[in-house]
Design an enzyme around this catalytic site. Sequence first.
Site, PDB file in Angstrom:
ATOM      1  N   HIS A 110      78.325  53.870  49.496  1.00 23.73           N
ATOM      2  CA  HIS A 110      77.872  55.161  48.996  1.00 23.73           C
ATOM      3  C   HIS A 110      77.081  54.924  47.707  1.00 23.73           C
ATOM      4  CE1 HIS A 110      78.614  59.433  49.855  1.00 23.73           C
ATOM      5  NE2 HIS A 110      78.704  59.668  48.554  1.00 23.73           N
ATOM      6  N   ARG A 125      81.128  58.696  56.983  1.00 26.21           N
ATOM      7  CA  ARG A 125      80.927  58.259  58.371  1.00 26.21           C
ATOM      8  C   ARG A 125      81.815  59.048  59.322  1.00 26.21           C
ATOM      9  NH1 ARG A 125      78.420  53.713  59.857  1.00 26.21           N
ATOM     10  NH2 ARG A 125      78.698  53.066  62.021  1.00 26.21           N
ATOM     11  N   ARG A 182      77.329  63.831  40.772  1.00 27.75           N
ATOM     12  CA  ARG A 182      77.191  63.577  39.335  1.00 27.75           C
ATOM     13  C   ARG A 182      75.797  63.908  38.825  1.00 27.75           C
ATOM     14  NH1 ARG A 182      81.812  60.980  37.770  1.00 27.75           N
ATOM     15  NH2 ARG A 182      83.002  60.039  39.457  1.00 27.75           N
ATOM     16  N   GLU A 216      81.911  56.257  51.608  1.00 27.72           N
ATOM     17  CA  GLU A 216      81.027  56.109  52.763  1.00 27.72           C
ATOM     18  C   GLU A 216      81.815  56.124  54.063  1.00 27.72           C
ATOM     19  OE1 GLU A 216      77.047  56.147  53.975  1.00 27.72           O
ATOM     20  OE2 GLU A 216      78.049  56.484  52.047  1.00 27.72           O
ATOM     21  N   TRP A 275      72.818  54.536  45.726  1.00 25.39           N
ATOM     22  CA  TRP A 275      71.423  54.955  45.739  1.00 25.39           C
ATOM     23  C   TRP A 275      70.483  54.050  46.530  1.00 25.39           C
ATOM     24  CZ3 TRP A 275      69.529  59.539  44.705  1.00 25.39           C
ATOM     25  CH2 TRP A 275      70.239  60.418  43.890  1.00 25.39           C
ATOM     26  N   SER A 331      75.053  62.674  49.722  1.00 27.12           N
ATOM     27  CA  SER A 331      76.440  62.916  49.337  1.00 27.12           C
ATOM     28  C   SER A 331      76.693  64.427  49.234  1.00 27.12           C
ATOM     29  CB  SER A 331      76.757  62.186  48.040  1.00 27.12           C
ATOM     30  OG  SER A 331      78.129  62.201  47.753  1.00 27.12           O
TER      31      SER A 331
END
Length: 606
Positions: free
Chosen positions: A315, A288, A96, A284, A317, A174
């Site tokens: 997932h 993984r 994004r 996430e 910041w 990401s």
Amino acid sequence: MVAGALTATLVAVGSGTVASVGVAAAAPALSAPAATQAGAGAVLSNVEWLSDRKVALWIDSPSMGTPIQVQVLLARDWNITPDAKFPAVFMLDGLRATDEENGWTYETDAEAFFADKNVNVVLPVGGESSFYADWADQDNGRNYQWETFLTQELPPILEGQWRTTQTRGVVGLSMGGTSAMFLAARNQGFFDFAASLSGMLTTTSLGMPQAIQYAMIDAGGFDSRAMWGPPSAPAWAEHDPYLLAEHLRGVSLYVSSGSGTTGPYDQPSDIPGVSTNYAGMGLEILSRLTSQTFATKLNTLGIPAQIVYRPSGTHSWPYWEFELHQLWPQLANAIGVPVDKPACSAEGSIGGAAAANGWIGDCLTPAYQVAGGTVQDFRFGRIFDGGSGAQPVAGRIGGEYSRTGGPGGALGFPTSPELGTPDGRGRFNHFQNGSIYWTPQTGAHAVGGVIRDEWARQGWEGGPLGYPVGAEVPTPGKDGAVQGFEIGAMYTSPANGTHAVQGEIMRKYAETGWEGGWLGFPKTSEIPVKDNGRFNEFEAGNIYWSHATGAWTVELGPIFDAWEREGYENGRLGFPISDKFAIPGGVQQNFQFGYVTVMGDTVEVH
């Protein structure tokens, strides 16, 4: 190793290939990236100094056909060693990504963190859902050719006036983590270090093209088929970090991911181990799984990497900010810069100013000499001493000060700290030869010389012009200068002095071609007349304005002389209500209560 986390360091353990279920084992035959075919040729079209060591570069990209913004955090020693060059760290954003600012500086402490690091940090801005790849087709109004831009068009600009070497690292989160790995693999030798934080490190395994398609539609409405074609197309394999792993040999690698369960930066839900960030949990977990598959491939190939599996975390910041701090020692060693900043202290008048302005943070350099005085760099700004007291300069004002040349430029040394304006809108510093004013709406701009003198006489930012909105620039083809303000502009020329033009009179002046038109330079600032009207004198005429009539020109000559004889706007004709216009055999100008004609040598007032 990282304390408190489950880490595994993979080392060379032999040869062979291991294929995970649903993942093609054979490495694709890489075609030459579009970057090598397109070549360079990008042009730096604009530079904005956001602080003394943060710049926004707008680069006209031949491959993308549009200006691309790249922000750069300049190295710690940028100012103290003006001839030095520094390694680069490319920081890639997530799915994004916005067109305003790279997420690393908007969402994390990356700017403060890198302040004491001797690297130039490269922050591409934009690229939502792009995977920083060269796309097969345009989509959603974008012509994404990011690989070409990052690896071919951008480097010559960075290596020129921005003093960047060809030693580079790349860190991505990401989407950017996926990109960091395949860009390093597809452009062997370009990056010395590559880190994936929560990246998707297989793109062709079972269900991954469909997952990527869904995510790209959700983030901006992009179609993955415009990027790499249908899932069966070769481009998917050519951008798969798992399949490209062999090409990462010799790159210092760092891979991390959380587990998807609630971690220290998550808000837990009512279900044990499940956070309220449901989408972040799923992403996430996917990161993984693909990171584990990728790590297994590296292990099989005998390619060493630092692999960090966090016991929790989604997932988001805060985890990537944490991971940036953890990977720095490996990144620093890979690109050959010290992990820690050198010792320094703030002393004397500069030390006193630092103590009085604690917001400026810790020192980054020792004090050093510049023409006419001393300066020292701190985490959040600089302190200057030109002999009459030490003053801090920081933020956007510090950026504008750097743009103008700092103490060696037109402004000289600061004579005041940063202060707030009386209206509460802005901030300013005064300098020996001018000032810099900033507001969130107008940005930071220097005002100096006779323009500042006249602006100050009229009331500074509280006067009729408001705040500056641009730099002082020479007038094209004429001996003079102009500076824009919120409500108008200030003009100066040797023959006519320094005067403001504003509001509706300014709009009318623009219609005539500014100072390059028939009116020429202003000879006065705005002068009040009856009925709350206003006028400016110019070299070849005047512009008059009132609420009832609007703004109109009156050219010097017979019409003006006739109007003057009638008493200007105070006479029986009143204000002008038109410009001069042609009529059969002559010209005419209309006024509130009559008109004036000129037919040859005959002037008549009607």
